[in-house]
Design a protein around this motif. Sequence first.
Motif, PDB file in Angstrom:
ATOM      1  N   ASP A  80     -19.302   7.702 -52.777  1.00  0.00           N
ATOM      2  CA  ASP A  80     -19.737   8.994 -52.252  1.00  0.00           C
ATOM      3  C   ASP A  80     -19.054   9.353 -50.941  1.00  0.00           C
ATOM      4  N   VAL A  81     -18.855   8.369 -50.080  1.00  0.00           N
ATOM      5  CA  VAL A  81     -18.300   8.638 -48.759  1.00  0.00           C
ATOM      6  C   VAL A  81     -16.782   8.822 -48.801  1.00  0.00           C
ATOM      7  N   SER A  82     -16.086   7.928 -49.487  1.00  0.00           N
ATOM      8  CA  SER A  82     -14.626   7.987 -49.443  1.00  0.00           C
ATOM      9  C   SER A  82     -13.986   7.983 -50.820  1.00  0.00           C
ATOM     10  N   GLY A  83     -14.721   8.358 -51.839  1.00  0.00           N
ATOM     11  CA  GLY A  83     -14.203   8.344 -53.200  1.00  0.00           C
ATOM     12  C   GLY A  83     -12.995   9.234 -53.398  1.00  0.00           C
ATOM     13  N   PHE A  84     -13.019  10.418 -52.801  1.00  0.00           N
ATOM     14  CA  PHE A  84     -11.899  11.347 -52.954  1.00  0.00           C
ATOM     15  C   PHE A  84     -10.626  10.781 -52.343  1.00  0.00           C
ATOM     16  N   LEU A  85     -10.731  10.251 -51.128  1.00  0.00           N
ATOM     17  CA  LEU A  85      -9.557   9.681 -50.466  1.00  0.00           C
ATOM     18  C   LEU A  85      -9.045   8.445 -51.196  1.00  0.00           C
ATOM     19  N   MET A  86      -9.955   7.615 -51.667  1.00  0.00           N
ATOM     20  CA  MET A  86      -9.542   6.423 -52.404  1.00  0.00           C
ATOM     21  C   MET A  86      -8.858   6.802 -53.716  1.00  0.00           C
ATOM     22  N   THR A  87      -9.374   7.813 -54.378  1.00  0.00           N
ATOM     23  CA  THR A  87      -8.759   8.279 -55.622  1.00  0.00           C
ATOM     24  C   THR A  87      -7.365   8.845 -55.356  1.00  0.00           C
ATOM     25  N   ALA A  88      -7.245   9.655 -54.323  1.00  0.00           N
ATOM     26  CA  ALA A  88      -5.940  10.232 -53.983  1.00  0.00           C
ATOM     27  C   ALA A  88      -4.941   9.132 -53.638  1.00  0.00           C
ATOM     28  N   PHE A  89      -5.363   8.152 -52.848  1.00  0.00           N
ATOM     29  CA  PHE A  89      -4.484   7.054 -52.476  1.00  0.00           C
ATOM     30  C   PHE A  89      -4.087   6.224 -53.703  1.00  0.00           C
ATOM     31  N   ALA A  90      -5.049   5.963 -54.595  1.00  0.00           N
ATOM     32  CA  ALA A  90      -4.766   5.192 -55.810  1.00  0.00           C
ATOM     33  C   ALA A  90      -3.750   5.920 -56.687  1.00  0.00           C
ATOM     34  N   PHE A  91      -3.908   7.250 -56.818  1.00  0.00           N
ATOM     35  CA  PHE A  91      -2.945   8.018 -57.610  1.00  0.00           C
ATOM     36  C   PHE A  91      -1.566   8.011 -56.957  1.00  0.00           C
ATOM     37  N   PHE A  92      -1.523   8.109 -55.632  1.00  0.00           N
ATOM     38  CA  PHE A  92      -0.240   8.075 -54.919  1.00  0.00           C
ATOM     39  C   PHE A  92       0.476   6.745 -55.143  1.00  0.00           C
ATOM     40  N   VAL A  93      -0.243   5.650 -54.939  1.00  0.00           N
ATOM     41  CA  VAL A  93       0.367   4.324 -55.095  1.00  0.00           C
ATOM     42  C   VAL A  93       0.790   4.094 -56.544  1.00  0.00           C
ATOM     43  N   THR A  94      -0.090   4.458 -57.482  1.00  0.00           N
ATOM     44  CA  THR A  94       0.231   4.242 -58.896  1.00  0.00           C
ATOM     45  C   THR A  94       1.425   5.080 -59.328  1.00  0.00           C
ATOM     46  N   THR A  95       1.461   6.345 -58.918  1.00  0.00           N
ATOM     47  CA  THR A  95       2.592   7.204 -59.269  1.00  0.00           C
ATOM     48  C   THR A  95       3.884   6.699 -58.650  1.00  0.00           C
ATOM     49  N   SER A  96       3.820   6.273 -57.396  1.00  0.00           N
ATOM     50  CA  SER A  96       5.021   5.735 -56.738  1.00  0.00           C
ATOM     51  C   SER A  96       5.532   4.499 -57.465  1.00  0.00           C
ATOM     52  N   LEU A  97       4.635   3.599 -57.813  1.00  0.00           N
ATOM     53  CA  LEU A  97       5.050   2.390 -58.515  1.00  0.00           C
ATOM     54  C   LEU A  97       5.556   2.692 -59.922  1.00  0.00           C
ATOM     55  N   LEU A  98       4.916   3.648 -60.604  1.00  0.00           N
ATOM     56  CA  LEU A  98       5.386   4.044 -61.932  1.00  0.00           C
ATOM     57  C   LEU A  98       6.814   4.584 -61.863  1.00  0.00           C
TER      58      LEU A  98
END
Length: 173
Positions: free
Chosen positions: A74-92
């Motif tokens: 609830d507190v940082s889900g949006f930021l964690m999701t955005a960061f996870a997508f950034f890292v995953t896309t970069s690695l992909l």
Amino acid sequence: MDLFSLIVELIDLRSFSNLWYWIALAVLWSSASHWVLGVPYDMVGRAARIGGQTAQDLQDAVRIQVNRLLYISDVSGFLMTAFAFFVTTSLLMLGFIYGVEFAQAVVLMLLPMNIVALINLRAARILKAPHDDEALRRRLTRTRISIQLVGVVSIFVTGIWGMYQNLTIGVLG
């Protein structure tokens, strides 16, 4: 084989031909299926066998972990999701467009763990409401089986991709 060759082989970034990568993959999935919602799964079996205080300990441990996961979400889900997508896309992109084998190996570990995180988050949202001991154990068991299924598919895909990489590098390299 001299010491330098041994050290170079141990830290080789060609991940799919490195024993340490496969050991890390096995430890990753073993840990992911053992720690369901952050609670060790052996507590579930012990609570079913013994009951009483052990079952109450399981209820308390799950309640604490559910509250923790939901608060973080609830507190940082949006930021964690955005960061996870950034890292995953970069690695992909690094791995599968630019051909960096180490990035491919990390993606094949990280991407399924994102799915495991979603499975745990979904289970936490379901377990937010109080459950009796039997319903709690059933939900934790279903969650563990889902995680294990993701792990089986992930290990299979990683194994196939790793063999493909090793064969093409062996033939072409």
